[in-house]
Scaffold this motif. Structure first.
Motif, PDB file in Angstrom:
ATOM      1  N   SER A  43       0.996  -1.314  -0.190  1.00  0.00           N
ATOM      2  CA  SER A  43      -0.215  -0.134  -0.027  1.00  0.00           C
ATOM      3  C   SER A  43       1.033   1.302   0.026  1.00  0.00           C
ATOM      4  CB  SER A  43      -0.894   0.016   1.135  1.00  0.00           C
ATOM      5  OG  SER A  43      -0.777  -0.903   2.128  1.00  0.00           O
ATOM      6  N   ARG A  44       2.156   1.286   0.257  1.00  0.00           N
ATOM      7  CA  ARG A  44       3.056   2.379   0.399  1.00  0.00           C
ATOM      8  C   ARG A  44       3.683   2.632  -0.964  1.00  0.00           C
ATOM      9  NH1 ARG A  44       5.560   2.672   5.371  1.00  0.00           N
ATOM     10  NH2 ARG A  44       6.819   4.583   4.660  1.00  0.00           N
ATOM     11  N   TRP A  45       3.584   1.641  -2.001  1.00  0.00           N
ATOM     12  CA  TRP A  45       4.565   1.866  -3.003  1.00  0.00           C
ATOM     13  C   TRP A  45       3.682   1.579  -4.353  1.00  0.00           C
ATOM     14  CZ3 TRP A  45       5.554  -2.012  -6.465  1.00  0.00           C
ATOM     15  CH2 TRP A  45       5.557  -3.222  -5.858  1.00  0.00           C
ATOM     16  N   THR A  52      -2.657   6.210  -5.214  1.00  0.00           N
ATOM     17  CA  THR A  52      -2.765   5.593  -3.950  1.00  0.00           C
ATOM     18  C   THR A  52      -3.524   4.273  -4.139  1.00  0.00           C
ATOM     19  OG1 THR A  52      -4.925   6.485  -3.501  1.00  0.00           O
ATOM     20  CG2 THR A  52      -2.794   7.967  -2.979  1.00  0.00           C
ATOM     21  N   THR A  53      -3.363   3.266  -3.069  1.00  0.00           N
ATOM     22  CA  THR A  53      -3.768   2.026  -3.113  1.00  0.00           C
ATOM     23  C   THR A  53      -4.404   1.856  -1.806  1.00  0.00           C
ATOM     24  OG1 THR A  53      -1.895   1.273  -4.817  1.00  0.00           O
ATOM     25  CG2 THR A  53      -3.050  -0.323  -3.324  1.00  0.00           C
ATOM     26  N   THR A  54      -5.542   1.360  -1.838  1.00  0.00           N
ATOM     27  CA  THR A  54      -6.549   1.031  -0.705  1.00  0.00           C
ATOM     28  C   THR A  54      -6.707  -0.457  -0.771  1.00  0.00           C
ATOM     29  OG1 THR A  54      -7.281   3.167  -0.784  1.00  0.00           O
ATOM     30  CG2 THR A  54      -8.467   1.481   0.694  1.00  0.00           C
ATOM     31  N   MET A  70      -7.310   1.450  -6.836  1.00  0.00           N
ATOM     32  CA  MET A  70      -6.132   2.293  -6.955  1.00  0.00           C
ATOM     33  C   MET A  70      -6.662   3.756  -7.266  1.00  0.00           C
ATOM     34  SD  MET A  70      -3.326   0.209  -9.378  1.00  0.00           S
ATOM     35  CE  MET A  70      -2.736   1.906  -9.784  1.00  0.00           C
ATOM     36  N   ARG A  71      -6.429   4.801  -6.518  1.00  0.00           N
ATOM     37  CA  ARG A  71      -7.192   6.124  -6.920  1.00  0.00           C
ATOM     38  C   ARG A  71      -6.003   6.927  -7.754  1.00  0.00           C
ATOM     39  NH1 ARG A  71     -10.530   9.432  -2.983  1.00  0.00           N
ATOM     40  NH2 ARG A  71     -12.211   8.016  -3.896  1.00  0.00           N
ATOM     41  N   ASN A 153       8.746   3.326  -8.073  1.00  0.00           N
ATOM     42  CA  ASN A 153       8.347   3.745  -6.697  1.00  0.00           C
ATOM     43  C   ASN A 153       8.710   2.740  -5.515  1.00  0.00           C
ATOM     44  OD1 ASN A 153       6.917   5.883  -7.566  1.00  0.00           O
ATOM     45  ND2 ASN A 153       4.881   4.970  -7.585  1.00  0.00           N
ATOM     46  N   TYR A 157      10.973   3.055  -2.328  1.00  0.00           N
ATOM     47  CA  TYR A 157      10.457   2.660  -0.964  1.00  0.00           C
ATOM     48  C   TYR A 157      11.311   1.723  -0.108  1.00  0.00           C
ATOM     49  CZ  TYR A 157       7.665   0.061   2.233  1.00  0.00           C
ATOM     50  OH  TYR A 157       7.127  -0.496   3.695  1.00  0.00           O
TER      51      TYR A 157
END
Length: 171
Positions: A43-45, A52-54, A70-71, A153, A157
């Protein structure tokens, strides 16, 4: 990969449906592999720059699923679904990736992790069901640049984790 009669390497039958994105990441292979195996890392990368990933559900095992949203930078939500089809720590991960379970347009991704001195050479091979779907992913969705950014990314990270370990900071 075999060779043709003239000694030229044969092209794989899927070559017109593939995208291959390599990257050398300045971190140990085990850490790079771990960044793919735990949702707290993913979720961080995960995703191209600005996304962003939720996560809605995550189970890292063969047959397990990762359901997430993914937003994009413009606020658009993209429903995503992955099932893991092969896991060989810390060498290889294969997955089927679509918008939902049983998506007929889902594609296969195979990630290989090779040691390269103190670094890791990662290769992301994506095979689409058809050449048309591959071309659409490239032209309409920027799949090559998005894949490069995603691995970028990841590199940033894990570099942060390595720095924090070296300095004794929490990551």
């Amino acid at each position: 990969m075999g060779e043709t009669e003239r000694g030229v390497p044969a092209r794989p039958a899927t070559a017109d449906r593939e995208i291959v994105i390599p990257r050398v990441i300045d971190a140990p292979r085990e850490l790079v592999f771990e960044a793919f195996t735990e949702v707290r890392h993913l979720s961080r990368w995960w995703g191209p720059e600005g996304f962003t990933t939720t996560t809605r559900a995550f189970e890292f095992r063969v047959g397990g699923e990762w359901s997430f949203v993914m937003r994009g930078p413009d606020g658009t939500d993209y429903q995503e679904w992955i099932t893991w089809t092969e896991i060989v720590p810390p060498e290889r991960i294969a997955m089927l990736h679509g918008e939902y379970r049983d998506d007929p347009n889902a594609f296969e991704s195979i990630l290989t992790f090779e040691p390269d001195g103190q670094a890791t050479r990662i290769e992301m091979l994506t095979v689409f069901p058809t050449a048309e779907l591959r071309d659409e992913a490239i032209e309409k969705h920027g799949a090559i640049e998005g894949g490069r950014q995603t691995l970028g990314n990841l590199a940033a990270y894990v570099a942060e984790i390595v720095r924090n370990v070296r300095t004794g900071a929490e990551g």
